[in-house]
Design a protein around this motif. Structure first.
Motif, PDB file in Angstrom:
ATOM      1  N   PRO A  60       0.812  -1.229   0.000  1.00  0.00           N
ATOM      2  CA  PRO A  60       0.000   0.000   0.000  1.00  0.00           C
ATOM      3  C   PRO A  60       0.842   1.274   0.000  1.00  0.00           C
ATOM      4  CG  PRO A  60       0.010  -0.983   2.177  1.00  0.00           C
ATOM      5  CD  PRO A  60       0.741  -1.941   1.278  1.00  0.00           C
ATOM      6  N   THR A  61       1.469   1.542  -1.128  1.00  0.00           N
ATOM      7  CA  THR A  61       2.286   2.748  -1.272  1.00  0.00           C
ATOM      8  C   THR A  61       1.588   3.799  -2.123  1.00  0.00           C
ATOM      9  OG1 THR A  61       3.391   1.756  -3.192  1.00  0.00           O
ATOM     10  CG2 THR A  61       4.433   1.449  -1.040  1.00  0.00           C
ATOM     11  N   GLY A  62       0.387   3.482  -2.585  1.00  0.00           N
ATOM     12  CA  GLY A  62      -0.342   4.401  -3.444  1.00  0.00           C
ATOM     13  C   GLY A  62      -1.324   5.248  -2.663  1.00  0.00           C
ATOM     14  N   PRO A  63      -2.376   5.707  -3.329  1.00  0.00           N
ATOM     15  CA  PRO A  63      -3.349   6.583  -2.665  1.00  0.00           C
ATOM     16  C   PRO A  63      -4.086   5.864  -1.538  1.00  0.00           C
ATOM     17  CG  PRO A  63      -4.169   5.854  -4.797  1.00  0.00           C
ATOM     18  CD  PRO A  63      -2.736   5.433  -4.726  1.00  0.00           C
ATOM     19  N   HIS A  64      -4.444   6.619  -0.522  1.00  0.00           N
ATOM     20  CA  HIS A  64      -5.205   6.058   0.603  1.00  0.00           C
ATOM     21  C   HIS A  64      -6.682   6.343   0.387  1.00  0.00           C
ATOM     22  CE1 HIS A  64      -6.059   4.523   4.550  1.00  0.00           C
ATOM     23  NE2 HIS A  64      -6.705   5.635   4.873  1.00  0.00           N
ATOM     24  N   LEU A  65      -7.463   5.289   0.330  1.00  0.00           N
ATOM     25  CA  LEU A  65      -8.909   5.411   0.164  1.00  0.00           C
ATOM     26  C   LEU A  65      -9.526   5.334   1.559  1.00  0.00           C
ATOM     27  CD1 LEU A  65      -9.241   2.943  -2.861  1.00  0.00           C
ATOM     28  CD2 LEU A  65      -8.803   5.409  -2.911  1.00  0.00           C
ATOM     29  N   ASN A  66      -9.949   6.472   2.070  1.00  0.00           N
ATOM     30  CA  ASN A  66     -10.316   6.571   3.479  1.00  0.00           C
ATOM     31  C   ASN A  66     -11.691   6.016   3.810  1.00  0.00           C
ATOM     32  OD1 ASN A  66      -7.947   8.133   4.469  1.00  0.00           O
ATOM     33  ND2 ASN A  66      -8.707   9.654   3.016  1.00  0.00           N
ATOM     34  N   THR A  67     -12.582   5.978   2.830  1.00  0.00           N
ATOM     35  CA  THR A  67     -13.967   5.605   3.114  1.00  0.00           C
ATOM     36  C   THR A  67     -14.425   4.482   2.190  1.00  0.00           C
ATOM     37  OG1 THR A  67     -14.895   7.178   1.521  1.00  0.00           O
ATOM     38  CG2 THR A  67     -14.439   8.001   3.758  1.00  0.00           C
ATOM     39  N   GLY A  68     -15.528   3.855   2.581  1.00  0.00           N
ATOM     40  CA  GLY A  68     -16.108   2.835   1.726  1.00  0.00           C
ATOM     41  C   GLY A  68     -16.521   3.405   0.382  1.00  0.00           C
ATOM     42  N   HIS A  69     -17.037   4.629   0.393  1.00  0.00           N
ATOM     43  CA  HIS A  69     -17.437   5.267  -0.869  1.00  0.00           C
ATOM     44  C   HIS A  69     -16.235   5.428  -1.796  1.00  0.00           C
ATOM     45  CE1 HIS A  69     -19.625   7.864  -3.625  1.00  0.00           C
ATOM     46  NE2 HIS A  69     -18.616   8.726  -3.559  1.00  0.00           N
ATOM     47  N   ALA A  70     -15.097   5.839  -1.235  1.00  0.00           N
ATOM     48  CA  ALA A  70     -13.889   6.011  -2.051  1.00  0.00           C
ATOM     49  C   ALA A  70     -13.431   4.671  -2.625  1.00  0.00           C
ATOM     50  CB  ALA A  70     -12.780   6.641  -1.216  1.00  0.00           C
ATOM     51  N   VAL A  71     -13.516   3.618  -1.813  1.00  0.00           N
ATOM     52  CA  VAL A  71     -13.153   2.282  -2.286  1.00  0.00           C
ATOM     53  C   VAL A  71     -14.074   1.861  -3.427  1.00  0.00           C
ATOM     54  CG1 VAL A  71     -13.062  -0.166  -1.665  1.00  0.00           C
ATOM     55  CG2 VAL A  71     -12.151   1.554  -0.092  1.00  0.00           C
ATOM     56  N   LYS A  72     -15.364   2.086  -3.244  1.00  0.00           N
ATOM     57  CA  LYS A  72     -16.344   1.706  -4.266  1.00  0.00           C
ATOM     58  C   LYS A  72     -16.087   2.441  -5.573  1.00  0.00           C
ATOM     59  CE  LYS A  72     -21.349   1.271  -4.942  1.00  0.00           C
ATOM     60  NZ  LYS A  72     -22.676   1.394  -4.271  1.00  0.00           N
ATOM     61  N   GLU A  73     -15.832   3.741  -5.489  1.00  0.00           N
ATOM     62  CA  GLU A  73     -15.574   4.530  -6.695  1.00  0.00           C
ATOM     63  C   GLU A  73     -14.298   4.060  -7.390  1.00  0.00           C
ATOM     64  OE1 GLU A  73     -17.289   7.167  -8.236  1.00  0.00           O
ATOM     65  OE2 GLU A  73     -18.878   6.286  -7.005  1.00  0.00           O
ATOM     66  N   PHE A  74     -13.270   3.794  -6.612  1.00  0.00           N
ATOM     67  CA  PHE A  74     -11.989   3.356  -7.171  1.00  0.00           C
ATOM     68  C   PHE A  74     -12.143   2.028  -7.905  1.00  0.00           C
ATOM     69  CE2 PHE A  74      -8.058   0.937  -6.914  1.00  0.00           C
ATOM     70  CZ  PHE A  74      -7.088   1.850  -7.275  1.00  0.00           C
ATOM     71  N   VAL A  75     -12.760   1.059  -7.247  1.00  0.00           N
ATOM     72  CA  VAL A  75     -12.908  -0.268  -7.847  1.00  0.00           C
ATOM     73  C   VAL A  75     -13.811  -0.210  -9.075  1.00  0.00           C
ATOM     74  CG1 VAL A  75     -13.829  -2.594  -7.486  1.00  0.00           C
ATOM     75  CG2 VAL A  75     -12.423  -1.509  -5.713  1.00  0.00           C
ATOM     76  N   GLN A 203     -17.255 -16.843 -10.106  1.00  0.00           N
ATOM     77  CA  GLN A 203     -17.394 -16.762  -8.652  1.00  0.00           C
ATOM     78  C   GLN A 203     -16.720 -15.503  -8.114  1.00  0.00           C
ATOM     79  OE1 GLN A 203     -16.005 -20.229  -6.573  1.00  0.00           O
ATOM     80  NE2 GLN A 203     -16.431 -19.388  -4.546  1.00  0.00           N
ATOM     81  N   LEU A 204     -15.541 -15.202  -8.637  1.00  0.00           N
ATOM     82  CA  LEU A 204     -14.809 -14.025  -8.173  1.00  0.00           C
ATOM     83  C   LEU A 204     -15.528 -12.741  -8.563  1.00  0.00           C
ATOM     84  CD1 LEU A 204     -12.314 -12.734  -6.888  1.00  0.00           C
ATOM     85  CD2 LEU A 204     -11.159 -12.953  -9.108  1.00  0.00           C
ATOM     86  N   ILE A 205     -15.951 -12.628  -9.812  1.00  0.00           N
ATOM     87  CA  ILE A 205     -16.560 -11.373 -10.249  1.00  0.00           C
ATOM     88  C   ILE A 205     -17.889 -11.126  -9.559  1.00  0.00           C
ATOM     89  CG2 ILE A 205     -17.671 -12.394 -12.286  1.00  0.00           C
ATOM     90  CD1 ILE A 205     -16.292  -8.808 -11.856  1.00  0.00           C
ATOM     91  N   TRP A 206     -18.692 -12.176  -9.363  1.00  0.00           N
ATOM     92  CA  TRP A 206     -19.970 -11.966  -8.687  1.00  0.00           C
ATOM     93  C   TRP A 206     -19.760 -11.627  -7.218  1.00  0.00           C
ATOM     94  CZ3 TRP A 206     -23.869 -10.479 -11.167  1.00  0.00           C
ATOM     95  CH2 TRP A 206     -24.141 -10.957 -12.450  1.00  0.00           C
ATOM     96  N   SER A 207     -18.728 -12.190  -6.614  1.00  0.00           N
ATOM     97  CA  SER A 207     -18.406 -11.836  -5.234  1.00  0.00           C
ATOM     98  C   SER A 207     -18.017 -10.362  -5.138  1.00  0.00           C
ATOM     99  CB  SER A 207     -17.265 -12.719  -4.726  1.00  0.00           C
ATOM    100  OG  SER A 207     -16.839 -12.307  -3.444  1.00  0.00           O
ATOM    101  N   ILE A 208     -17.217  -9.907  -6.094  1.00  0.00           N
ATOM    102  CA  ILE A 208     -16.819  -8.496  -6.107  1.00  0.00           C
ATOM    103  C   ILE A 208     -18.038  -7.596  -6.314  1.00  0.00           C
ATOM    104  CG2 ILE A 208     -15.541  -6.750  -7.420  1.00  0.00           C
ATOM    105  CD1 ILE A 208     -13.413  -8.911  -7.953  1.00  0.00           C
ATOM    106  N   MET A 209     -18.888  -7.957  -7.261  1.00  0.00           N
ATOM    107  CA  MET A 209     -20.060  -7.130  -7.548  1.00  0.00           C
ATOM    108  C   MET A 209     -21.012  -7.078  -6.355  1.00  0.00           C
ATOM    109  SD  MET A 209     -19.369  -5.954 -10.468  1.00  0.00           S
ATOM    110  CE  MET A 209     -20.935  -5.118 -10.775  1.00  0.00           C
ATOM    111  N   ASP A 210     -21.194  -8.211  -5.681  1.00  0.00           N
ATOM    112  CA  ASP A 210     -22.076  -8.225  -4.506  1.00  0.00           C
ATOM    113  C   ASP A 210     -21.544  -7.297  -3.420  1.00  0.00           C
ATOM    114  OD1 ASP A 210     -23.827  -9.990  -5.671  1.00  0.00           O
ATOM    115  OD2 ASP A 210     -23.003 -11.775  -4.678  1.00  0.00           O
TER     116      ASP A 210
END
Length: 216
Positions: A60-75, A203-210
């Motif tokens: 984890p040397t890149g940007p810090h995603l502080n919130t769940g919303h930021a994680v969701k937008e990034f992914v 299985q992986l993609i549906w897990s990510i989408m869920d």
């Protein structure tokens, strides 16, 4: 035709300068030799990065995603970008102008050297961008509750890197088949279309989408 009558053909070359010489001299199979050579040069230039990406642990040397919303937008953004890249690469390889660049099956003098090198570099650009997207996922810092989620997203983003390796193998096998047939004296040779294979892990993609949908 005996083995002593076999026609010499172009081989892969390791540098851009040798690609230029290949194009100038134009031995048999030069057009596909130039395409495959440029592809392998682009692949080799980032191979160490790819190995670190696929085999390395989260860093984890890149940007810090502080919130769940930021994680969701990034992914979400990275998955869209990956999907768009895949579509663009498929479109390039399926475009009639891509095949036309290699000239008529029985007349390699009609091949477009600049178009061939340009197409190979575009495919190489796609590969580098796939790698960058995967690296960005691996390097971002997220709250602890999203660490496993980001690990799975990184696994998903690594899949195109494997697919590209398979694509390179397919292109190399097609080139070797072309060399073999030309060396045996065949003149009218039309290779099967090349395409980027797609690995799917439902299985992986549906897990990510869920989990994406569950993030508020």
């Amino acid at each position: 035709m005996t083995q002593f009558d076999a026609i010499s053909t172009a081989n892969l070359v390791p540098t851009p300068e040798l690609v230029e010489r290949l194009i100038e001299e134009k031995p048999r199979c030069w057009s596909w030799a130039a395409f495959v050579s440029v592809l392998f040069q682009r692949w080799a230039a980032v191979e160490e990065r790819k190995v670190r990406q696929v085999l390395g642990a989260r860093s984890p040397t890149g940007p810090h995603l502080n919130t769940g919303h930021a994680v969701k937008e990034f992914v979400s953004r990275h998955m869209r970008d990956c999907d768009d890249l895949t579509k663009q690469c498929h479109a390039l390889l399926a475009d009639p102008s891509f095949r036309d660049a290699f000239g008529a099956p029985d007349d390699e003098s009609t091949a477009d050297a600049a178009g061939i090198v340009r197409a190979a570099n575009r495919v190489g650009d796609f590969y580098v961008r796939f790698l960058e997207l995967a690296e960005e996922c691996q390097r971002c810092s997220v709250p602890e509750q999203y660490t496993e989620f980001m690990d799975d997203c990184t696994r998903w983003m690594n899949l195109p890197l494997h697919d590209f390796g398979e694509f390179l193998n397919d292109v190399l096998m097609a080139f070797e088949e072309l060399q073999r047939r030309v060396a045996l004296g065949e003149r009218y040779i039309r290779l099967d279309p090349v395409s980027l294979p797609m690995t799917t892990d439902d299985q992986l993609i549906w897990s990510i989408m869920d989990r994406l949908r569950a993030i508020n």
